[in-house]
Design a protein around this motif. Structure first.
Motif, short mmCIF file in Angstrom:
data_model
loop_
_atom_site.label_atom_id
_atom_site.label_comp_id
_atom_site.label_asym_id
_atom_site.label_seq_id
_atom_site.Cartn_x
_atom_site.Cartn_y
_atom_site.Cartn_z
N PHE A 137 -8.38 -2.56 -48.66
CA PHE A 137 -9.38 -2.91 -49.67
C PHE A 137 -8.74 -3.04 -51.05
N MET A 146 -11.07 -8.02 -45.41
CA MET A 146 -11.83 -7.68 -46.60
C MET A 146 -11.68 -8.71 -47.71
N VAL A 151 -18.46 -1.83 -48.15
CA VAL A 151 -17.29 -2.46 -47.52
C VAL A 151 -17.13 -2.03 -46.07
#
Length: 287
Positions: A107, A173, A199
Motif C-alpha cells: 500500500f 492496490m 483498502v
C-alpha cells in the motif's frame, strides 16, 4: 440465394458439430487426467485408515476393510507430531502477520509518493532474483550473532516479509481509486484506519491468494527449520515427516497417515478460498 443460404447453414451446422465433438474430446481427456492425478491422493488418504497388513495385501484394496485410526494415534503418541503441529501452527500464524506487513508495504509503494520510491521498489524486486539458498548462510550467521539460532523467532523472522508479496499487493492496490482514499481522509479517518477499513476489504481477492501461498509456505516449511533448529522440540511437520520416513521406512500405513495429515489441510484451505481466487482472476481479466 436459397441454395446459398442452405449451404451457409450446412457449413455452420458442420462447424457447430465439429466444435461440440472437440469440446467433448477435451472434456473427456481432462476428466481422465483429473482422475489419474486424484488416484494417488485418494489411495494415500484411504491407506492411512488401514492396518499395515492390509496396506501390504496383494491384490490391494481401495476401501479399508478394517477401518482404524491407530496410525494417527501412533503419530501423536510415538512420533511427537503434537509438538511438530504446534511449531508449524506458530510459524503459520507469524506468516499471516507477515502477510499483513506485506500488504502495508504494498500500500505504501502504491499510494504514497516519497523520494526514491521507485528506486526502492526496484531494489525490493531485485531481491527476488537472488535464490534463497544463496542467502541462507549469511542469514544464519546474522541470526547466530544475535543468538537467535535454535529458536522459533529465528525460524520465523527471515520469512516474515517477502518481495513477491509486496509486489503483488502493490500491483493490486495501485488500481484503487485515489478519490476513494481522499474521501475517507476528508471524513477524518486516519491513514491506518483507511488501510484497515477501505483498502483491505477491497483487496480480498489478492489477500486470499496470498493467504493460500502463505499458508502453504508456512505449513510445508522444511529446509530452514532443519538448518536453524538443533532441538527436535522446534521441528515442524515437514521435518517430522522426514524423520518418520527414516525411522519407520517399512511402516507404509504410518507414512500414509503422516502424509495425509500434511496434505488434507492444504486442500481444505484451497477449497475455502477458491471463490476469491476465481474473483481475482476475473478482476485481472477486466483490467
Amino acid at each position: 440465394m436459397a441454395a446459398k443460404s442452405a449451404n451457409l447453414r450446412t457449413v455452420r451446422t458442420s462447424k457447430s458439430g465439429s466444435g461440440t465433438l472437440f469440446q467433448g474430446i477435451v472434456f473427456t481427456l481432462l476428466t481422465l487426467g483429473g482422475i489419474l492425478f486424484l488416484i494417488p491422493f485418494v489411495w494415500m488418504i484411504l491407506s492411512a485408515f488401514k492396518p499395515e497388513s492390509e496396506v501390504l495385501r496383494i491384490p490391494p484394496t481401495l476401501l479399508p476393510e478394517t477401518f482404524t485410526i491407530d496410525n494417527f494415534k501412533n503419530l501423536f503418541a510415538n512420533m511427537n507430531f503434537g509438538v511438530y503441529l504446534k511449531n508449524t501452527l506458530i510459524i503459520v500464524l507469524f506468516s499471516f502477520l507477515g502477510l499483513f506487513l506485506n500488504a502495508m508495504a504494498g500500500f505504501g509503494f502504491a499510494k504514497y509518493k516519497f523520494k526514491g520510491r521507485d528506486k526502492l521498489f526496484y531494489l525490493v524486486l531485485a531481491t527476488m532474483m537472488i535464490p534463497g539458498q544463496v542467502t541462507m548462510i549469511p542469514v544464519y550467521l546474522i541470526l547466530n550473532s544475535m543468538e537467535l539460532t535454535n529458536t522459533l523467532i529465528g525460524i520465523v523472522l527471515p520469512g516474515l516479509v517477502g518481495a513477491f508479496g509486496i509486489f503483488l499487493f502493490r500491483q493490486f492496490m495501485s488500481a484503487i481509486p485515489d478519490e476513494l482514499l481522499e474521501a475517507t481522509r476528508l471524513d477524518g479517518a486516519s491513514e491506518f484506519r483507511t488501510f484497515l477499513q477501505i483498502v483491505l476489504p477491497i483487496s480480498k481477492p489478492i489477500l486470499s491468494v496470498q493467504a493460500i501461498l502463505t499458508f502453504i509456505a508456512g505449513w510445508n516449511s522444511f529446509l530452514w527449520p532443519l538448518i536453524i533448529a538443533n532441538d527436535e522440540k522446534l521441528y515442524t511437520l515437514s521435518v517430522g515427516l522426514s524423520l518418520l520416513k527414516g525411522q519407520y521406512s517399512s511402516n507404509f500405513a504410518l507414512q500414509m497417515a503422516g502424509s495425509s495429515f500434511m496434505v488434507v489441510p492444504i486442500l481444505i484451505i484451497f477449497a475455502i478460498f477458491q471463490k476469491y481466487i476465481i474473483d481475482n482472476y476475473s478482476i485481472s481479466g477486466m483490467k
